[in-house]
Scaffold this motif. Structure first.
Motif, PDB file in Angstrom:
ATOM      1  N   ARG A 131     -25.382 -30.764  10.625  1.00 48.84           N
ATOM      2  CA  ARG A 131     -24.679 -32.039  10.519  1.00 48.84           C
ATOM      3  C   ARG A 131     -23.193 -31.781  10.770  1.00 48.84           C
ATOM      4  NH1 ARG A 131     -28.743 -31.361   7.226  1.00 48.84           N
ATOM      5  NH2 ARG A 131     -27.440 -30.023   5.948  1.00 48.84           N
ATOM      6  N   ILE A 132     -22.684 -32.355  11.846  1.00 53.63           N
ATOM      7  CA  ILE A 132     -21.330 -32.061  12.309  1.00 53.63           C
ATOM      8  C   ILE A 132     -20.531 -33.351  12.405  1.00 53.63           C
ATOM      9  CG2 ILE A 132     -19.976 -31.088  14.218  1.00 53.63           C
ATOM     10  CD1 ILE A 132     -22.655 -29.579  14.950  1.00 53.63           C
ATOM     11  N   LEU A 133     -19.292 -33.287  11.967  1.00 51.78           N
ATOM     12  CA  LEU A 133     -18.364 -34.402  12.112  1.00 51.78           C
ATOM     13  C   LEU A 133     -17.292 -33.993  13.112  1.00 51.78           C
ATOM     14  CD1 LEU A 133     -17.793 -37.237  10.876  1.00 51.78           C
ATOM     15  CD2 LEU A 133     -16.248 -36.097   9.266  1.00 51.78           C
ATOM     16  N   PHE A 134     -17.184 -34.761  14.180  1.00 46.95           N
ATOM     17  CA  PHE A 134     -16.166 -34.500  15.198  1.00 46.95           C
ATOM     18  C   PHE A 134     -15.079 -35.555  15.060  1.00 46.95           C
ATOM     19  CE2 PHE A 134     -14.350 -34.754  19.507  1.00 46.95           C
ATOM     20  CZ  PHE A 134     -14.098 -33.415  19.759  1.00 46.95           C
ATOM     21  N   ASP A 135     -13.957 -35.151  14.467  1.00 46.05           N
ATOM     22  CA  ASP A 135     -12.812 -36.023  14.172  1.00 46.05           C
ATOM     23  C   ASP A 135     -13.133 -37.008  13.035  1.00 46.05           C
ATOM     24  OD1 ASP A 135     -11.166 -34.749  15.971  1.00 46.05           O
ATOM     25  OD2 ASP A 135     -11.441 -36.212  17.563  1.00 46.05           O
ATOM     26  N   THR A 136     -12.061 -37.561  12.442  1.00 45.92           N
ATOM     27  CA  THR A 136     -12.228 -38.374  11.238  1.00 45.92           C
ATOM     28  C   THR A 136     -11.502 -39.713  11.298  1.00 45.92           C
ATOM     29  OG1 THR A 136     -10.305 -37.386  10.123  1.00 45.92           O
ATOM     30  CG2 THR A 136     -12.418 -36.257   9.847  1.00 45.92           C
ATOM     31  N   GLY A 137     -11.129 -40.158  12.504  1.00 42.87           N
ATOM     32  CA  GLY A 137     -10.441 -41.428  12.603  1.00 42.87           C
ATOM     33  C   GLY A 137      -9.060 -41.401  11.972  1.00 42.87           C
ATOM     34  N   LYS A 138      -8.477 -42.581  11.810  1.00 40.14           N
ATOM     35  CA  LYS A 138      -7.108 -42.707  11.304  1.00 40.14           C
ATOM     36  C   LYS A 138      -7.058 -42.823   9.788  1.00 40.14           C
ATOM     37  CE  LYS A 138      -4.274 -45.224  13.714  1.00 40.14           C
ATOM     38  NZ  LYS A 138      -3.562 -46.396  14.328  1.00 40.14           N
ATOM     39  N   THR A 139      -8.108 -43.404   9.183  1.00 42.86           N
ATOM     40  CA  THR A 139      -8.136 -43.650   7.740  1.00 42.86           C
ATOM     41  C   THR A 139      -9.488 -43.195   7.184  1.00 42.86           C
ATOM     42  OG1 THR A 139      -9.112 -45.861   7.921  1.00 42.86           O
ATOM     43  CG2 THR A 139      -6.710 -45.706   8.146  1.00 42.86           C
TER      44      THR A 139
ATOM     45  N   ILE B 154     -25.655 -42.782   6.330  1.00 41.61           N
ATOM     46  CA  ILE B 154     -25.325 -41.387   6.639  1.00 41.61           C
ATOM     47  C   ILE B 154     -24.599 -40.775   5.451  1.00 41.61           C
ATOM     48  CG2 ILE B 154     -23.882 -39.893   8.097  1.00 41.61           C
ATOM     49  CD1 ILE B 154     -24.411 -41.922  10.376  1.00 41.61           C
ATOM     50  N   ARG B 155     -25.084 -39.625   4.978  1.00 39.88           N
ATOM     51  CA  ARG B 155     -24.494 -38.934   3.839  1.00 39.88           C
ATOM     52  C   ARG B 155     -23.472 -37.897   4.333  1.00 39.88           C
ATOM     53  NH1 ARG B 155     -26.138 -38.386  -1.178  1.00 39.88           N
ATOM     54  NH2 ARG B 155     -25.775 -36.122  -1.039  1.00 39.88           N
ATOM     55  N   LEU B 156     -22.204 -38.273   4.286  1.00 38.37           N
ATOM     56  CA  LEU B 156     -21.163 -37.337   4.721  1.00 38.37           C
ATOM     57  C   LEU B 156     -20.990 -36.185   3.735  1.00 38.37           C
ATOM     58  CD1 LEU B 156     -18.447 -39.768   6.154  1.00 38.37           C
ATOM     59  CD2 LEU B 156     -20.219 -38.484   7.375  1.00 38.37           C
ATOM     60  N   GLU B 157     -21.517 -36.340   2.533  1.00 40.18           N
ATOM     61  CA  GLU B 157     -21.505 -35.239   1.563  1.00 40.18           C
ATOM     62  C   GLU B 157     -22.269 -34.025   2.091  1.00 40.18           C
ATOM     63  OE1 GLU B 157     -21.581 -39.153  -0.788  1.00 40.18           O
ATOM     64  OE2 GLU B 157     -22.445 -38.323   1.049  1.00 40.18           O
ATOM     65  N   ASP B 158     -23.195 -34.272   3.017  1.00 39.40           N
ATOM     66  CA  ASP B 158     -24.051 -33.210   3.535  1.00 39.40           C
ATOM     67  C   ASP B 158     -23.536 -32.595   4.836  1.00 39.40           C
ATOM     68  OD1 ASP B 158     -25.789 -33.677   1.418  1.00 39.40           O
ATOM     69  OD2 ASP B 158     -26.984 -35.127   2.551  1.00 39.40           O
ATOM     70  N   VAL B 159     -22.402 -33.067   5.321  1.00 36.45           N
ATOM     71  CA  VAL B 159     -21.847 -32.528   6.570  1.00 36.45           C
ATOM     72  C   VAL B 159     -21.574 -31.033   6.411  1.00 36.45           C
ATOM     73  CG1 VAL B 159     -19.760 -32.510   8.012  1.00 36.45           C
ATOM     74  CG2 VAL B 159     -20.895 -34.671   7.484  1.00 36.45           C
ATOM     75  N   ASP B 160     -21.989 -30.253   7.407  1.00 41.50           N
ATOM     76  CA  ASP B 160     -21.843 -28.799   7.359  1.00 41.50           C
ATOM     77  C   ASP B 160     -20.517 -28.309   7.932  1.00 41.50           C
ATOM     78  OD1 ASP B 160     -24.575 -28.212   6.385  1.00 41.50           O
ATOM     79  OD2 ASP B 160     -25.189 -29.034   8.330  1.00 41.50           O
ATOM     80  N   ALA B 161     -19.991 -29.019   8.926  1.00 37.97           N
ATOM     81  CA  ALA B 161     -18.755 -28.580   9.573  1.00 37.97           C
ATOM     82  C   ALA B 161     -18.030 -29.775  10.179  1.00 37.97           C
ATOM     83  CB  ALA B 161     -19.056 -27.554  10.659  1.00 37.97           C
ATOM     84  N   VAL B 162     -16.710 -29.696  10.191  1.00 31.62           N
ATOM     85  CA  VAL B 162     -15.863 -30.703  10.828  1.00 31.62           C
ATOM     86  C   VAL B 162     -15.073 -30.022  11.929  1.00 31.62           C
ATOM     87  CG1 VAL B 162     -14.024 -32.406  10.511  1.00 31.62           C
ATOM     88  CG2 VAL B 162     -15.643 -31.944   8.645  1.00 31.62           C
ATOM     89  N   ILE B 163     -15.027 -30.651  13.091  1.00 28.20           N
ATOM     90  CA  ILE B 163     -14.200 -30.134  14.183  1.00 28.20           C
ATOM     91  C   ILE B 163     -13.100 -31.152  14.439  1.00 28.20           C
ATOM     92  CG2 ILE B 163     -14.110 -29.654  16.651  1.00 28.20           C
ATOM     93  CD1 ILE B 163     -17.176 -28.888  14.526  1.00 28.20           C
ATOM     94  N   LEU B 164     -11.859 -30.681  14.389  1.00 29.07           N
ATOM     95  CA  LEU B 164     -10.706 -31.546  14.672  1.00 29.07           C
ATOM     96  C   LEU B 164     -10.242 -31.272  16.098  1.00 29.07           C
ATOM     97  CD1 LEU B 164      -8.564 -33.555  13.490  1.00 29.07           C
ATOM     98  CD2 LEU B 164      -7.151 -31.545  13.077  1.00 29.07           C
ATOM     99  N   SER B 165     -10.287 -32.289  16.936  1.00 27.01           N
ATOM    100  CA  SER B 165      -9.985 -32.093  18.355  1.00 27.01           C
ATOM    101  C   SER B 165      -8.518 -31.789  18.614  1.00 27.01           C
ATOM    102  CB  SER B 165     -10.408 -33.328  19.163  1.00 27.01           C
ATOM    103  OG  SER B 165      -9.653 -34.469  18.774  1.00 27.01           O
ATOM    104  N   HIS B 166      -7.618 -32.397  17.823  1.00 21.70           N
ATOM    105  CA  HIS B 166      -6.180 -32.116  17.984  1.00 21.70           C
ATOM    106  C   HIS B 166      -5.421 -32.719  16.803  1.00 21.70           C
ATOM    107  CE1 HIS B 166      -6.743 -36.077  19.778  1.00 21.70           C
ATOM    108  NE2 HIS B 166      -5.452 -36.270  19.898  1.00 21.70           N
ATOM    109  N   GLY B 167      -4.136 -32.420  16.730  1.00 24.54           N
ATOM    110  CA  GLY B 167      -3.366 -32.722  15.537  1.00 24.54           C
ATOM    111  C   GLY B 167      -2.726 -34.087  15.465  1.00 24.54           C
ATOM    112  N   HIS B 168      -3.390 -35.129  15.941  1.00 27.14           N
ATOM    113  CA  HIS B 168      -2.882 -36.493  15.859  1.00 27.14           C
ATOM    114  C   HIS B 168      -3.597 -37.267  14.755  1.00 27.14           C
ATOM    115  CE1 HIS B 168      -1.191 -36.577  20.254  1.00 27.14           C
ATOM    116  NE2 HIS B 168      -0.468 -35.849  19.435  1.00 27.14           N
ATOM    117  N   HIS B 169      -2.882 -38.192  14.123  1.00 29.28           N
ATOM    118  CA  HIS B 169      -3.408 -38.849  12.922  1.00 29.28           C
ATOM    119  C   HIS B 169      -4.582 -39.776  13.192  1.00 29.28           C
ATOM    120  CE1 HIS B 169      -0.749 -42.060  14.435  1.00 29.28           C
ATOM    121  NE2 HIS B 169      -1.468 -42.892  13.726  1.00 29.28           N
ATOM    122  N   ASP B 170      -4.771 -40.225  14.435  1.00 31.03           N
ATOM    123  CA  ASP B 170      -5.920 -41.096  14.702  1.00 31.03           C
ATOM    124  C   ASP B 170      -7.225 -40.301  14.854  1.00 31.03           C
ATOM    125  OD1 ASP B 170      -4.785 -40.067  17.047  1.00 31.03           O
ATOM    126  OD2 ASP B 170      -5.432 -41.749  18.291  1.00 31.03           O
ATOM    127  N   HIS B 171      -7.118 -38.988  14.715  1.00 34.00           N
ATOM    128  CA  HIS B 171      -8.297 -38.120  14.737  1.00 34.00           C
ATOM    129  C   HIS B 171      -8.434 -37.312  13.450  1.00 34.00           C
ATOM    130  CE1 HIS B 171      -9.244 -38.749  19.059  1.00 34.00           C
ATOM    131  NE2 HIS B 171      -7.980 -39.150  19.033  1.00 34.00           N
TER     132      HIS B 171
END
Length: 280
Positions: free
Chosen positions: A33-41, A53-70
């Motif tokens: 279970r992978i989360l790619f970016d997290t939006g702005k809020t 969807i249970r985000l408590e169970d997410v195994d890894a998060v990938i942040l595409s870049h250092g902007h706040h909308d991600h």
């Protein structure tokens, strides 16, 4: 592989979901279970609950870049998930700005992320397989055009404001038996360059899909301004030449540029909206 768009600039009218100028994708693949970016809020969290969807169970998060909308949703994510590592480039913690016509806005990620949750962050600065068949590509050479909208984006180095070179940007590749799928956040390095980087690392594999934003809105706040026909044509031709089976895009691509790509690529391309689910 199943992909759910937890947040994007637009939403399907049939669903009561939050939407915002940002991007977050939830991916299920081989019990991962992978989360790619997290939006702005934290809006993507509320949407996930409504979508079951249970985000408590997410195994890894990938942040595409250092902007706040991600990466703006990282703090609320940490409050509900106690196990997932967040993979990002080291420079994603930097200071980044949008500057146009004398207007200056901080678009970096809240420093609390790096101060309070440093133990949850894994910095990746070279090609890495972070989980079985999940890869991060960090080196993206600029052979083709980069988005013209980049000229409004800056970084701080010491006391100086300099043009952002996007050394904080990465892309994710998921490998399956029948090929690879590429995930981009905003493609500030240029989507053709990102496709080329993936092809370099995986020279013999079929590119099943490219999923994410392509930064073809020249000025994000003015939706009427989109990439030139030359940029559109270069990207479309790369997709055709590489025989990419499917393209799913949204967020910073913009509807105007999407329609231009759609005219060339037809059924090969689709627009993702908040709440949309696709199987790749």
């Amino acid at each position: 592989m199943k992909i759910t768009t937890l947040i994007e600039n637009l939403k399907n009218d049939s669903q009561d979901l939050i939407y915002e100028s940002g991007l977050s994708l939830y991916i299920e693949q081989d019990n991962k279970r992978i989360l790619f970016d997290t939006g702005k809020t934290g809006g993507f969290i509320a949407n996930a609950k409504k979508l079951g969807i249970r985000l408590e169970d997410v195994d890894a998060v990938i942040l595409s870049h250092g902007h706040h909308d991600h990466g703006g949703g990282l703090l609320p994510f940490f409050q509900i998930n106690s196990k997932a590592k967040v993979y990002m480039k080291r420079k994603a913690s930097g200071d980044y700005y949008f500057h146009i016509f004398g207007f200056n806005k901080n678009i970096g990620i809240d420093k609390k992320v790096f101060e309070e949750y440093s133990n949850r962050i894994a910095y990746i600065d070279r090609f890495t397989e972070i989980m079985n068949d999940i890869y991060i590509i960090t080196d993206i050479e600029e052979h083709d055009l980069t988005p013209k909208g980049n000229k409004y984006l800056f970084a701080h180095e010491g006391n100086k404001r300099v043009q952002d070179q996007f050394e904080h940007e990465l892309m994710m590749v998921i490998k399956e038996q029948d090929g690879i799928s590429l995930f981009t956040g905003c493609s500030h390095k240029g989507t053709p360059n990102m496709i080329r980087a993936a092809r370099t690392m995986f020279p013999s594999l079929t590119i099943k899909a490219v999923i994410g934003g392509f930064h073809l809105m020249t000025i994000p706040m003015l939706k009427a301004f989109s990439a030139s026909q030359e940029e559109i044509q270069v990207l479309a031709q790369m997709i055709i030449d590489e025989n990419i089976q499917k393209v799913y895009t949204g967020h910073c691509t913009g509807i105007k540029a999407y329609k231009k790509l759609k005219h060339i690529l037809g059924s090969k391309i689709e627009y993702i909206r908040t709440g949309s689910q696709i199987d790749v």
